[in-house]
Design a protein around this motif. Structure first.
Motif, PDB file in Angstrom:
ATOM      1  N   GLY A 109      39.879  18.921  33.456  1.00  0.00           N
ATOM      2  CA  GLY A 109      41.000  18.019  33.710  1.00  0.00           C
ATOM      3  C   GLY A 109      40.868  16.690  32.987  1.00  0.00           C
ATOM      4  N   VAL A 166      53.699  26.531  49.615  1.00  0.00           N
ATOM      5  CA  VAL A 166      52.321  26.306  49.161  1.00  0.00           C
ATOM      6  C   VAL A 166      51.394  26.160  50.366  1.00  0.00           C
ATOM      7  N   GLN A 167      51.918  25.606  51.434  1.00  0.00           N
ATOM      8  CA  GLN A 167      51.117  25.524  52.671  1.00  0.00           C
ATOM      9  C   GLN A 167      50.900  26.907  53.292  1.00  0.00           C
ATOM     10  N   GLY A 175      50.122  29.353  51.585  1.00  0.00           N
ATOM     11  CA  GLY A 175      49.156  30.026  50.731  1.00  0.00           C
ATOM     12  C   GLY A 175      49.742  30.663  49.488  1.00  0.00           C
ATOM     13  N   ARG A 233      51.188  30.654  45.746  1.00  0.00           N
ATOM     14  CA  ARG A 233      51.310  29.820  44.554  1.00  0.00           C
ATOM     15  C   ARG A 233      52.794  29.546  44.332  1.00  0.00           C
ATOM     16  N   GLU A 243      51.490  15.528  45.526  1.00  0.00           N
ATOM     17  CA  GLU A 243      51.337  15.617  46.980  1.00  0.00           C
ATOM     18  C   GLU A 243      50.221  16.582  47.381  1.00  0.00           C
ATOM     19  N   VAL A 244      50.073  17.649  46.623  1.00  0.00           N
ATOM     20  CA  VAL A 244      49.056  18.663  46.953  1.00  0.00           C
ATOM     21  C   VAL A 244      48.176  18.895  45.736  1.00  0.00           C
ATOM     22  N   ASP A 245      47.077  19.597  45.972  1.00  0.00           N
ATOM     23  CA  ASP A 245      46.208  20.022  44.880  1.00  0.00           C
ATOM     24  C   ASP A 245      47.047  20.883  43.944  1.00  0.00           C
ATOM     25  N   ARG A 268      46.473  22.770  41.592  1.00  0.00           N
ATOM     26  CA  ARG A 268      45.954  24.043  41.088  1.00  0.00           C
ATOM     27  C   ARG A 268      46.812  25.219  41.515  1.00  0.00           C
ATOM     28  N   ARG A 269      47.556  25.055  42.612  1.00  0.00           N
ATOM     29  CA  ARG A 269      48.368  26.159  43.121  1.00  0.00           C
ATOM     30  C   ARG A 269      49.789  26.144  42.561  1.00  0.00           C
ATOM     31  N   GLN A 288      47.710  21.750  32.647  1.00  0.00           N
ATOM     32  CA  GLN A 288      47.103  22.692  33.598  1.00  0.00           C
ATOM     33  C   GLN A 288      48.174  23.563  34.272  1.00  0.00           C
ATOM     34  N   ILE A 325      45.889  26.999  32.727  1.00  0.00           N
ATOM     35  CA  ILE A 325      44.817  27.560  33.552  1.00  0.00           C
ATOM     36  C   ILE A 325      45.335  28.013  34.920  1.00  0.00           C
ATOM     37  N   ASN A 326      46.268  27.259  35.489  1.00  0.00           N
ATOM     38  CA  ASN A 326      46.746  27.640  36.823  1.00  0.00           C
ATOM     39  C   ASN A 326      47.388  29.021  36.784  1.00  0.00           C
TER      40      ASN A 326
END
Lengths: 582, 582
Positions: free
Chosen positions: B20, B216-217, B219, B221, B242-244, B246-247, B285, B289-290
């Motif tokens: 990153g 996303v919460q 689970g 993507r 707001e969130v990581d 990566r998802r 990203q 990669i995601n």
């Protein structure tokens, strides 16, 4: 229970590793699966402060803890470790592919989810005779077994660099199956690192942040290790803030039985990371989703459809565990039945009884004699040294019996100037002691003989059938009679670690009959015996920081500089045998 | 070239999606692979400002761009898109599993790496007759094909919720192979969302941040979509902070040929994300990669061992591309040969010529008659409405020929009070026009007849063989003669979109002979023809924002509220046919 009720509902603050956030919710579990995040009618409800995914140890060898997988599971599941990535490298060195399959059978008898990597580097070299080899064909077959998630740590970095066919055949077999390749590349840097990074997907051997940074920049996942022998977390933890931490995981690698009982498994590494200042949610990611993604596992996150592996905590930062759920079962190890006997063989210590003369180096002519000595400097490394040792006349080799001499040392007379045949003996003043490695796998029974510095013994002998990687029977002592007594005792108990104290005329041991490496007894009992034998070792003078386990690495012929194998002394830089007498 | 030289060395600031971070380095490429990050002697050297991994579109349908994969690749590879996750859902509706296999064959003829998801939801329902079905057995077989990376978007959410056997058999087939299951769950929320999240791994249908957050919460993507029809990035981009992230991934889903030529593919979404304030490295990203991790792909990162898919940029924030490297080849589309003819069938528009009477609803007695009307409110949704339409007497049905009436409208007389048999006709004042859907796959040739509101035509007719999901031939117009002329023209050109303007006595069309959905010609030529036919549509009065493509969704019987299929008008809420005349 009505049809609409789920089995379990847990209310608390969710450590959501998907979003990297905390939020209050309920986790609904049914038939072993997380079926919803949200309120549901439930047969059982539990209120807790925090709910986290069950932890995953990214890399470990259960053999280091000297217990079987079910016993390990009983120790760590209550601490919130619900999965481990286990490389049965030591079992494979003793028992080969069959041993790995036995381990897979053992894995069925614990709620701990052991995912297995296939040992890639058995044997460590051609310079020692272990119990088995695992060739590329066997590796490929094992890669198709259930529970297998990767090729195990590839230790033969020179082979990777040189394009060694057997090493690359194993790597290719993993790649063809879409499985990752675990790496083992200590201190590899620069262009060599770039080259191995083409083939190795991760590494857990970094000891400095520069090393870890270079590896993660080379595209390798980096596992921050905190084991019993190698404690690297404090040096590496700064990387978590420096790079996107998705590529980092936590692992224990090797945790001995004492650490395991007192501190725990990867849960202790997690708590330590938090104490170093890592954000708790990010710390949990390091031991859950990151590792799950490394191996393509469905665990490591709390979301609908995932297996219900949960840790219920009264406090997140100190990792204070109230309950653990595995596949929907609350505290599965609490009232668990005794596991069945390990499927791993217990008749693996197979050599004919030895006597003092078998373990000694004969010498015609007067002493002292200059010998090459394995300098046990601590850690995994050894040093090269030379020392003068006296020649002792063997009077009563015939008195050697299977039980050893009554007290062989009294039957000898030292005579440094005698011309008759004698044996090279200890110089306890200089802390240079005889050492021997006995092939113990039912092969030729060959015995390597040499000397070791820095053990500190002033009487008796110590020995072990845990002796990386070939796991022959290694003994060292002040006199060859005590050494033979220890070796023969280890033979009788089917392996373990042992100490003979001639002053007390007592032998203390921890029996490790499972592959000569592990015990099938409960962890607490193993810990107690280990403490007894460690105390006995200290009594006879062993002063090494590594305790008895220091012995385990003195035969490891792939790490510099001198090592003793069943075939003789090895100069690792030359990667060949060298005479003990200069 | 000496043995030590690599093929290519690129120097610049690396967009390192693993860590990153940005850093200056060199990327060494040999034999199509990134072999090292660092200086190496090289046959060719390129200096650039930034080096990023080739972009991946997380979800797209090439059919929406009306060109074949090789033509799409020629358009987007120069923009830095080197991989797409392509769901050939439309091709499968026309040609079934065989069509998907033909698409896989096409995929070999472009440097663009098309990874395929297996269409899971063909047909959309039992209420319309498409060209093919893809059952669970065929899905399972297709999942074993090379290039296949997932089960394609599961649209049958009610089936997932109800435990529909066929739907779950397809999901299970993907799970057994370790492949992800793409989701399609627009506006699904609450307990329904929790339930579908057990089975679906991702979703690209969110239109509001609350919806995306909930997914996303749960689970899943979440793919942030910016297509031609659905533009959601601006509404969703706040989630990145707001969130990581990566998802999260970026996708286009559907990009029409105009957008594709003018703006680009997922590269344009990436640039737009940066313009919305997303950190450029994080934005990359989202498109590399995601998505690679979502599908277990080796691409999407610049690291040793990865395929050499690189984007060389003079500016990162504006995504100013200098060169693109795919598998080590610099600018692979620059001098590429013409691709071979598409392997996908071109004889798919198979119905007997129609005449005006075939497309009209007969009515005995006087008008006006109250009819149910598909209200084309825009977007994918339609509304329910009722309207009064006049009755027109058919005088000269026998004059219909394969080429259509010379000018059929002159042969009719409107007589709202006549008792003779007539047909329901347009009310152009109220913008209520006749519409028909002709089964075009060589089945029973059945024709559904109805009415549509809001197209705005004041003369002539428009039509398309792109008509989701069954892709029958849909036509709408002011008079049935013009409609028949358009339908018969589409039949002659093997599919496409067409407009008949009776004032000019001209038919304009874009031929889409590949499955009746796509053209095998270069993108620019297709764009030019499309612009001509769109202009012709505007000339006859089509004023809909969606242009001609609005027609494509008027037959999609799974999205509320009214739709016209080849079997008749469907009330989607009732999920059954309903009479046109109230």
């Amino acid at each position: 229970m009505t049809a609409a009720e789920v089995d379990l509902l847990v209310r608390g603050t969710l450590v959501d590793v998907n979003t990297g956030t905390l939020r209050d919710t309920a986790v609904a579990v049914d038939d072993g699966e997380i079926v919803a995040l949200g309120e549901r009618p439930a047969t059982r409800e539990i209120e807790t402060e925090f709910v986290a995914p069950g932890l995953i140890d990214a890399h470990m060898h259960v053999e280091s803890s000297m217990v079987t997988l079910p016993r390990y599971g009983a120790a760590v599941v209550p601490k919130g470790v619900t999965s481990v990535i286990h490389d049965p490298h030591e079992i494979a060195n003793v028992l080969g592919a069959a041993g790995v399959r036995s381990l897979l059978a053992d894995a069925a008898h614990t709620p701990l989810k052991a995912r297995i990597t296939v040992p890639s580097s058995v044997p460590a070299s051609h310079l020692q005779d272990g119990g088995a080899t695992v060739d590329a064909t066997e590796v490929a077959d094992l890669l198709d077994e259930d529970r297998v998630v990767a090729l195990g740590e590839v230790m033969n970095v020179p082979g990777v660099l040189a394009g060694d066919e057997a090493v690359h055949a194993k790597i290719d077999a993993a790649r063809q199956r879409g499985l990752p390749v675990d790496g083992h590349a200590p201190r590899v840097t620069g262009s060599d690192l770039q080259e191995v990074a083409r083939y190795l997907d991760n590494d857990h051997e970094s000891i400095a942040i520069e090393e870890a940074r270079e590896k993660v920049q080379a595209g390798m996942r980096v596992y921050l290790r905190e084991g019993s022998a190698s404690k690297n977390l404090a040096d590496l933890v700064g990387l978590v803030d420096e790079v996107d931490s998705r590529r980092l995981s936590l692992c224990t690698d090797d945790r001995d039985v004492l650490d395991l009982v007192e501190a725990g498994g990867v849960d202790a590494v997690l708590a330590q990371a938090i104490s170093h200042g890592v954000d708790p949610v990010e710390a949990v990611q390091l031991a859950t989703i990151n590792t799950a993604e490394s191996y393509g596992l469905p665990v490591g996150r709390v979301e609908p459809g995932a297996p219900a592996d949960l840790v219920l905590l009264s406090d997140l930062e100190s990792w204070a565990v109230d309950h653990v759920v595995v596949d929907g079962v609350v505290d599965p190890t609490a009232d668990a039945a005794e596991p069945p006997a390990s499927a791993i063989a217990t008749d693996t210590v197979r050599f004919d009884p030895v006597d003092a003369a078998d373990l000694a180096i004969e010498h015609e002519g007067p002493g002292p004699v200059t010998v090459r000595v394995v300098d046990a400097i601590g850690g995994l490394q050894t040093g090269r040294m030379e020392a003068s040792v006296p020649v002792s006349t063997v009077v009563a080799a015939a008195e050697a019996s299977e039980g050893g001499f009554e007290d062989g040392s009294e039957d000898r007379s030292e005579d440094e100037s005698a011309a008759s045949t004698g044996v090279l003996a200890a110089d306890t003043e200089a802390d240079v002691l005889p050492m021997a490695v006995v092939e113990r796998h039912g092969g030729d029974g060959g015995i390597g003989r040499g000397f070791v510095h820095r053990l500190g013994l002033d009487r008796g002998a110590v020995g072990s059938t845990v002796a990386h990687d070939a796991h022959n029977c290694i003994v060292a002592g002040v006199d060859h009679d005590s050494m033979a007594r220890v070796a023969n005792h280890l033979r009788e108990i089917e392996g373990g670690v042992a100490v003979y104290d001639p002053a007390a005329e007592e032998t203390h041991s921890l029996a490790l009959p499972v592959a000569g490496l592990m015990s099938d007894r409960p962890l607490g009992a193993v810990r107690d015996d280990f403490e007894v034998v460690e105390a006995a070792a200290r009594d006879v003078g062993l002063h090494h920081d590594g305790g008895l386990m220091e012995l385990s690495f003195l035969a490891l012929e792939v790490i510099p500089e001198y090592r003793l194998t069943n075939n003789g002394l090895v100069d690792v830089d030359r990667f060949d045998y060298v005479d003990v007498i200069t």
